[in-house]
Each structure stands twice: as C-alpha cells, then as structure tokens.
Design a protein around this motif. Structure first.
Motif, PDB file in Angstrom:
ATOM      1  N   THR A  89      -5.244 -17.173  -0.183  1.00 31.88           N
ATOM      2  CA  THR A  89      -5.514 -16.112   0.797  1.00 31.88           C
ATOM      3  C   THR A  89      -4.345 -15.137   0.868  1.00 31.88           C
ATOM      4  N   SER A  90      -3.125 -15.677   0.970  1.00 32.93           N
ATOM      5  CA  SER A  90      -1.969 -14.775   1.108  1.00 32.93           C
ATOM      6  C   SER A  90      -1.737 -13.977  -0.170  1.00 32.93           C
ATOM      7  N   LEU A  91      -2.145 -14.547  -1.323  1.00 34.41           N
ATOM      8  CA  LEU A  91      -1.968 -13.809  -2.579  1.00 34.41           C
ATOM      9  C   LEU A  91      -2.999 -12.701  -2.730  1.00 34.41           C
ATOM     10  N   PHE A  92      -4.246 -13.027  -2.361  1.00 38.79           N
ATOM     11  CA  PHE A  92      -5.316 -12.060  -2.616  1.00 38.79           C
ATOM     12  C   PHE A  92      -5.673 -11.182  -1.422  1.00 38.79           C
ATOM     13  N   TYR A  93      -5.118 -11.521  -0.252  1.00 36.25           N
ATOM     14  CA  TYR A  93      -5.440 -10.722   0.941  1.00 36.25           C
ATOM     15  C   TYR A  93      -5.047  -9.237   0.779  1.00 36.25           C
ATOM     16  N   PRO A  94      -3.808  -8.945   0.299  1.00 39.08           N
ATOM     17  CA  PRO A  94      -3.451  -7.521   0.152  1.00 39.08           C
ATOM     18  C   PRO A  94      -4.388  -6.776  -0.797  1.00 39.08           C
ATOM     19  N   VAL A  95      -4.785  -7.460  -1.904  1.00 37.36           N
ATOM     20  CA  VAL A  95      -5.681  -6.825  -2.882  1.00 37.36           C
ATOM     21  C   VAL A  95      -7.051  -6.579  -2.246  1.00 37.36           C
ATOM     22  N   LEU A  96      -7.523  -7.602  -1.521  1.00 38.42           N
ATOM     23  CA  LEU A  96      -8.824  -7.522  -0.866  1.00 38.42           C
ATOM     24  C   LEU A  96      -8.827  -6.414   0.191  1.00 38.42           C
ATOM     25  N   LYS A  97      -7.701  -6.342   0.923  1.00 40.65           N
ATOM     26  CA  LYS A  97      -7.581  -5.333   1.990  1.00 40.65           C
ATOM     27  C   LYS A  97      -7.636  -3.919   1.389  1.00 40.65           C
ATOM     28  N   LYS A  98      -6.920  -3.754   0.267  1.00 43.21           N
ATOM     29  CA  LYS A  98      -6.881  -2.461  -0.408  1.00 43.21           C
ATOM     30  C   LYS A  98      -8.284  -2.079  -0.891  1.00 43.21           C
ATOM     31  N   TRP A  99      -8.951  -3.071  -1.493  1.00 34.61           N
ATOM     32  CA  TRP A  99     -10.284  -2.843  -2.046  1.00 34.61           C
ATOM     33  C   TRP A  99     -11.261  -2.467  -0.927  1.00 34.61           C
ATOM     34  N   LEU A 100     -11.163  -3.177   0.193  1.00 35.77           N
ATOM     35  CA  LEU A 100     -12.054  -2.908   1.321  1.00 35.77           C
ATOM     36  C   LEU A 100     -11.810  -1.522   1.902  1.00 35.77           C
ATOM     37  N   SER A 101     -10.510  -1.160   2.059  1.00 31.55           N
ATOM     38  CA  SER A 101     -10.215   0.150   2.654  1.00 31.55           C
ATOM     39  C   SER A 101     -10.669   1.281   1.734  1.00 31.55           C
ATOM     40  N   ARG A 102     -10.536   1.070   0.400  1.00 32.53           N
ATOM     41  CA  ARG A 102     -11.006   2.070  -0.562  1.00 32.53           C
ATOM     42  C   ARG A 102     -12.524   2.233  -0.473  1.00 32.53           C
ATOM     43  N   ILE A 116       5.824 -16.151   0.532  1.00 36.66           N
ATOM     44  CA  ILE A 116       6.437 -15.213   1.491  1.00 36.66           C
ATOM     45  C   ILE A 116       7.237 -14.146   0.758  1.00 36.66           C
ATOM     46  N   ILE A 117       7.500 -14.416  -0.527  1.00 45.85           N
ATOM     47  CA  ILE A 117       8.232 -13.430  -1.337  1.00 45.85           C
ATOM     48  C   ILE A 117       7.521 -12.080  -1.294  1.00 45.85           C
ATOM     49  N   ALA A 118       6.181 -12.169  -1.231  1.00 46.61           N
ATOM     50  CA  ALA A 118       5.397 -10.925  -1.177  1.00 46.61           C
ATOM     51  C   ALA A 118       5.779 -10.093   0.037  1.00 46.61           C
ATOM     52  N   SER A 119       6.069 -10.769   1.154  1.00 43.92           N
ATOM     53  CA  SER A 119       6.367 -10.007   2.365  1.00 43.92           C
ATOM     54  C   SER A 119       7.848  -9.676   2.520  1.00 43.92           C
ATOM     55  N   VAL A 120       8.706 -10.292   1.709  1.00 41.67           N
ATOM     56  CA  VAL A 120      10.143  -9.971   1.828  1.00 41.67           C
ATOM     57  C   VAL A 120      10.643  -9.190   0.615  1.00 41.67           C
ATOM     58  N   SER A 121       9.709  -8.683  -0.188  1.00 41.91           N
ATOM     59  CA  SER A 121      10.104  -7.979  -1.404  1.00 41.91           C
ATOM     60  C   SER A 121      10.404  -6.503  -1.183  1.00 41.91           C
ATOM     61  N   GLY A 122      10.174  -6.017   0.026  1.00 43.46           N
ATOM     62  CA  GLY A 122      10.448  -4.604   0.295  1.00 43.46           C
ATOM     63  C   GLY A 122       9.466  -3.717  -0.429  1.00 43.46           C
ATOM     64  N   GLU A 123       9.996  -2.627  -1.039  1.00 41.62           N
ATOM     65  CA  GLU A 123       9.111  -1.612  -1.606  1.00 41.62           C
ATOM     66  C   GLU A 123       8.435  -2.045  -2.913  1.00 41.62           C
ATOM     67  N   SER A 124       9.023  -3.006  -3.633  1.00 38.17           N
ATOM     68  CA  SER A 124       8.456  -3.385  -4.921  1.00 38.17           C
ATOM     69  C   SER A 124       8.232  -4.891  -5.029  1.00 38.17           C
ATOM     70  N   LEU A 125       6.960  -5.274  -5.150  1.00 41.42           N
ATOM     71  CA  LEU A 125       6.621  -6.692  -5.294  1.00 41.42           C
ATOM     72  C   LEU A 125       7.123  -7.216  -6.634  1.00 41.42           C
ATOM     73  N   SER A 126       7.055  -6.353  -7.656  1.00 41.00           N
ATOM     74  CA  SER A 126       7.503  -6.743  -8.995  1.00 41.00           C
ATOM     75  C   SER A 126       8.992  -7.127  -8.972  1.00 41.00           C
ATOM     76  N   LYS A 127       9.804  -6.323  -8.280  1.00 37.73           N
ATOM     77  CA  LYS A 127      11.233  -6.631  -8.174  1.00 37.73           C
ATOM     78  C   LYS A 127      11.440  -7.954  -7.432  1.00 37.73           C
ATOM     79  N   GLY A 128      10.630  -8.164  -6.395  1.00 38.27           N
ATOM     80  CA  GLY A 128      10.725  -9.394  -5.611  1.00 38.27           C
ATOM     81  C   GLY A 128      10.423 -10.619  -6.464  1.00 38.27           C
ATOM     82  N   ILE A 129       9.374 -10.510  -7.307  1.00 40.04           N
ATOM     83  CA  ILE A 129       8.994 -11.657  -8.148  1.00 40.04           C
ATOM     84  C   ILE A 129      10.072 -11.916  -9.208  1.00 40.04           C
TER      85      ILE A 129
END
Lengths: 500, 159
Positions: free
Chosen positions: A478-491, A155-168
């Motif tokens: 799924t929750s880890l790769f969904y954002p990447v997959l979504k980005k790839w699909l939209s591109r 869930i850190i991915a969704s509560v990290s705000g603008e930067s996932l790196s900062k969240g991790i």
C-alpha cells in the motif's frame, strides 16, 4: 501499570537524573534556536557524552535534547524569521509578524505553552499506547520482523525529499555500509579488504557524527558567515495561562494531530506542524488573521510539532523501528548501551521503559520552566559568533569519535562520512535519513530473512501464511503503490473534469 | 561544460561505486554453504539498484542538458553555493592533523592547537581571545570527557 509508573517516577526524580534532564533540555533549546543546526545534530553532537552514563540517564539526556531542540526552533523562527529547525517553519509567519508588532514576548509565551501542552499530550499517548502495541508485538517471530523492517524501509519514500531516486540510492548505500564486516548469520567477512578494523563494521555513532555534525562544520566553514544570525529584538511581556485558555481547543486538536502523525514512520514534526496549522486555519471562523500574527496559528504549529516527539518514540520502543533521523540516533544510543528495543524490551526492561516514559513527561515540564525563566538568554544565542560556536563543535566531534572505541579508526570513519555528507548531502542535495535508516535496518532484514527461510526450509510462503507478516506485506504494498495510485486517480479525475 | 560535469558527477560516482561493490562481492565474498540467503545477495542487490537508478538519472540529466541547449532555455534552479574552499580545506586539515598529532602530542596539546587554528579559520583575529578561548575549550572538554566520562585520551608530551 500504576506500579510501573511509580517505579519510573522514582527513578526519573533522582537528583542525578534531574540534572541530566535539566542539562539536556537547556542544550536542546540552545542548539535548536541556532538556525541550521536543529535537534538531530544536537543529539548527534551530545551522543559521545553518554558513553559512560547509565542507560536511563543517557536516554533522558538525548530525549531532553530532542524535545528542547524541537521547541528551541520556534525562538529563532519568531525573533529572526529563520526557523532553528524545519519543524518550526509553520510558526514563522505568525510569530515573526507578532515580533514585528513589538509582541515577540507574547509569541514566545504562546510557543512555550503550546510546546509544553503538545509535549505532555504526546507523552501521555506514549504512556498509554506503547504497552498495548508492545504486548501485541510479543507474538512477532523472524517473518514478522523481516516484514516489519522492510516496512520501516518504505519510510524512505517519505524522507527522500524532492527526489525518490536519490533517496533509494542513499538507502542502497546505507544497506551496503551495513554489510561491511562480519555477516550476522554465516560469519563470512564482507568488504574488509584485509583491514582488521573493518571486521566489526562501521559504528553507527561515527556515521552519525560524520553525517550530521562534521558535514555541517564543513558547510559553515565554506559559507564563512561570521555570526549565526543578526540581532533580535525582544522585550519581556506578561503572558500567562489566562491568555492561553481561549486557545485550548486548538491546542488539544493540534496535539492530537501531532501525536497521530508522530506514530507514522518517516512523517515527523515538520509535516505535523503544517497539518495542524492548516487544520486550525480551515476550522477558524475568521481566517484573515492567519499569517499576520495569529496566536492560534502559533498554538497549532507548536503544539503539533512537540506532540510528535512523544509518539515518535512509540515505534522505536515497541518495535525497534526509528520514525526519523532523530529517533534513529536514539536507537543507536540504546544499542550502544547494550539494549535492543523491540517487543522483548518492554518485558525485560520494564523499569527502564517506564523511566524513559515518565522522564519524557518530566522533560516537558522542565522545558516549560527553563523556557519561561531563561527565554531572554536563549534568545541571545542567535547572535553567537561563528568562531565561538564551531571550534568546540569540531573538537567534540573528534573527541566523541575517539571515545566510541578509544581508537582513531572511529574518528577517521567520522571524518570520511563527514566529507561524503558535505559533498553529497549538503552540496548535491542527497537525503541523509534514508542512508541512516537503511544502515540500521539492513542487518535486521538480512538476519530475519535468513531465520525465516530456515524456519520454512526455504519456502517464501511463510511470509503470507502468518497473519501479522501478511498484514505488514499489505502495508508495504500500500505504501509503495499509494502515491502512484493517488497520481493516477487525480489525473483521471482531472481528465473527467475537462471532458465534462 | 562545468555545469554538465557537476550534474552528472554524483550519478557517475554511484555507478562506479555500485560496479565496484558488485565486482568486489564476486571476488572477495564467499557464498555461505547451507544457507538459504547467500551473504552476497543483499550487497549485490543494493549495488545493482544503485547502478540502475544512477544510470537512469544520468541519462535523464544528459538528455535534459542537451534539450536545454537546443531550445536555449535557462535553468531556473538556484546556482551553486558560493564560499571559501580555503577555509573548507583548513577545517579538513585541522581535523586530519588532530588524528595524526594526538597520539604524539597528547590530547591536550593537539586539541589546543587545533582549537586555536579553528578559531582563526572561523574569523577570530584577536589572538589573545584565541589563546584563552582555546585553553578554556580544551579544559572543559578534558573535564567532561577525561575526568567525568573516564575516556582514556592519548597522552603524549602533555596530559
């Protein structure tokens, strides 16, 4: 179940408990109405007041603050165009537009009805859904706990705000902070450097006080604002159930959206209010009124954010996984009282569980009457002077920190975390929630991993062989790769559009 | 230059902290015998991730900064929040003073002094109001924490 509900009702309707609920809701509304403070800080601030209280009363006090705080945010959103909490941001446009037209009372009236409807709806979801999840989670062993805690970390991915790196990075820090002291399995001391106070590790409450309350005091001192906000205009207007009835469909649909989103870890009331608002707008026949003073918009946003409060307690009570920072602090309050939420919690503490759930419903009813009767006084809180508000907050933080273990060590920990949070969270915009969630879940991950590997004699396949654990692993991936997959699909889709 | 330092400070902080944790784990934490998960694993892993991510972020920040200088573009990010460091320091000193003074002066007197100092720091210039406001706040806190919640606060010269 009916027997348990009656038992919870009798416990929650005791005079002492009702007084605690009354105080909690009033405090929550008052602090929630103050821009920049919000429900999480209100819970952190009042947490020390629960040390000597009974478990049920202390939990209901904090839940009262939580619900009141989420509702209170709408008061300043409507009156002064500044949401007390982020959850009320979706209310601003329509609420303030109505206030500008001299109909602040109508907007506040709708906000009260919608918040209560959403809260009660969320409470009913909590009442009927949590026993089902709890009975299922009784099958959990160490491997399932390990995967569940790991899933909680995603869930850190969704509560990290603008930067996932900062969240991790903050989550890693939280895990390390949780490692200080005795190792839960081997008993090896870690990072104590000969300081005896560090053997028991850092206390969650001290960290919470530092991160959410002391850092905010520093911020307010630095910005040096003389008052919380400007004067707000408010006239009492008649607003009753008859005016609400035309919006019943929106209220029901938005509460459902809020409750569904609340169950998901890390999403929270802000997302749910915007989701419900956009759905109400999408399905409306006349969309032109939205953002210009639509009561439908207020009904959608406010019922959704309060609908989230009840369902956010489901993962906390049934699985011991906090959904956000506020429920993370509630988890800390439970641990402080010697209670560990999770699958066994429903079996061994049935009376407490149902007192909390029934109490939650009562909290929303109390909130309705308090808001209805005293809205003009709560509205005045936005004009409070800084020198009236912050000095008591400073002292509550200090005294509350001292009360954790009756020693100055916890106060020093709170101040150190306050300074850290002011620099990194307030100034450098690192997110606070990943640190808190990782600090809570870190020891569970370590302990359950150790126990799982002891069960399997070091074979990691145990996590795949057990079905529930495998399902959680799938959810994590799924929750880890969904954002990447979504980005790839939209591109890919965008590329196809350009080519065609 | 100052902008550059403020941009790379957090990354540098987390790199130093991460390296400190890794070294500290090696030097001060013993490996648990007969355990499948070494007590050093989780802190080492979290510190390593912290260092790697901060390094990546640091390199990105430096490259962006130098790229910005080459093309002369101006960052559209909002500037740093302005305010009074003096007040900030006063609040910190007030809190630290409470920690030091409470065991000597006692909860009531130390809290009274800190509350009065905080009221002045937050802009109250009416000293009569500061006096009665502080007394009122300390009285309420004493009633709630000491009388109601039975938290034994340190007693020094007074209460």
């Amino acid at each position: 179940m009916l027997e348990n509900i009656m038992m919870g009702l009798m416990e929650a309707l005791q005079i002492q408990t009702l007084l605690v609920i009354f105080f909690g809701v009033a405090t929550g509304i008052a602090i929630g109405a103050l821009p920049g403070l919000g429900a999480t800080m209100a819970i952190a601030l009042l947490l020390p007041a629960t040390y000597a209280m009974e478990t049920s009363s202390s939990l209901l006090l904090l839940i009262g603050i939580f619900c009141g705080g989420i509702y209170g945010g709408s008061i300043s959103a409507i009156l002064i165009k500044t949401p007390g909490t982020a959850a009320s941001a979706a209310t601003i446009d329509d609420g303030y537009a109505l206030a500008q037209k001299g109909k602040a009372g109508t907007a506040l009236g709708m906000s009260i009805y919608a918040s209560t409807f959403g809260g009660v709806f969320g409470g009913l979801v909590l009442l009927f859904l949590s026993p089902i999840i709890a009975s299922y989670s009784l099958r959990f062993g160490p491997p399932e706990y390990f995967m569940l805690a790991l899933f909680g970390l995603t869930i850190i991915a969704s509560v990290s705000g603008e930067s996932l790196s900062k969240g991790i990075v903050m989550a890693c820090l939280g895990i390390w902070v949780g490692c200080v002291g005795l190792d839960p399995v081997s008993g090896v001391t870690r990072f104590t450097y000969g300081i005896s106070d560090l053997i028991s590790g850092f206390d969650l409450i001290a960290i919470v006080i530092g991160i959410f309350a002391i850092s905010e005091v520093f911020r307010q001192a630095f910005t040096g604002s003389k008052a919380i906000s400007g004067a707000a205009e408010f006239r009492n207007e008649k607003f009753g159930i008859r005016q609400v009835l035309p919006y019943k469909k929106t209220l029901f649909k938005s509460s459902l959206i809020g409750s569904a989103i609340g169950v998901l870890p890390g999403v929270g009331p802000t997302v749910s209010s915007f989701a419900a608002y956009s759905e109400a707008r999408r399905s409306a026949k006349d969309k032109s009124g939205y953002g210009k003073g639509s009561l439908d918009g207020i009904a959608a946003a406010e019922s959704a954010n309060n609908g989230t409060t009840g369902s956010a307690l489901i993962p906390l009570l049934t699985l011991g996984i906090p959904a956000d920072a506020a429920t993370g602090i509630l988890l800390g309050a439970l641990i402080l009282q010697g209670v560990t939420p999770g699958p066994q919690f429903f079996v061994s503490n049935t009376d407490l569980v149902y007192t909390i759930i029934v109490g939650f419903l009562i909290i929303n009813v109390v909130m309705f009457f308090q808001a209805k009767l005293a809205i003009r006084y709560f509205a005045k809180i936005t004009m409070l002077k800084s020198y009236v508000l912050w000095p008591p907050v400073v002292l509550i933080c200090l005294v509350g920190g001292y009360g954790i273990a009756n020693s100055m060590y916890s106060v020093m920990v709170a101040i150190v975390f306050g300074v850290f949070a002011y620099i990194f969270i307030n100034r450098l915009k690192y997110p606070a929630t990943p640190l808190l969630i990782a600090f809570i879940l870190g020891p569970t991950i370590e302990r359950s991993l150790q126990q799982s590997l002891m069960m399997s004699r070091g074979d990691y396949m145990i996590f795949l062989e057990r079905p529930i654990s495998a399902v959680f692993l799938f959810l994590i991936l799924t929750s880890l790769f969904y954002p990447v997959l979504k980005k790839w699909l939209s591109r890919r889709l965008a590329g196809t559009d350009v080519a065609s | 230059m100052q902008n550059m330092i403020s941009r790379i400070f957090p990354q540098l902080f987390f790199i130093v902290l991460g390296v400190f944790i890794i070294m500290s784990t090696y030097l001060h934490v013993s490996s648990g015998r007969g355990l499948y998960v070494d007590p050093r694993l989780i802190p080492m892993l979290s510190a390593s991730i912290m260092v790697v991510l901060s390094l990546v972020s640091l390199v990105t920040a430096v490259l962006n900064e130098s790229g910005g200088k080459v093309d002369g573009s101006v960052s559209d990010e909002p500037g740093p929040e302005t305010g009074s460091y003096k007040k900030l320091l006063m609040v910190f000193i007030g809190m630290a003073s409470w920690v030091i003074a409470t065991p000597v002066l006692g909860f009531a007197l130390a809290s009274l002094l800190v509350c009065a100092a905080m009221m002045v720091t937050f802009g109250c210039r009416d000293y009569v109001r500061v006096a009665w406001g502080s007394v009122l706040v300390v009285m309420v806190l004493y009633l709630v924490f000491v009388v109601l919640l039975k938290i034994p606060m340190p007693s020094g010269l007074l209460l």
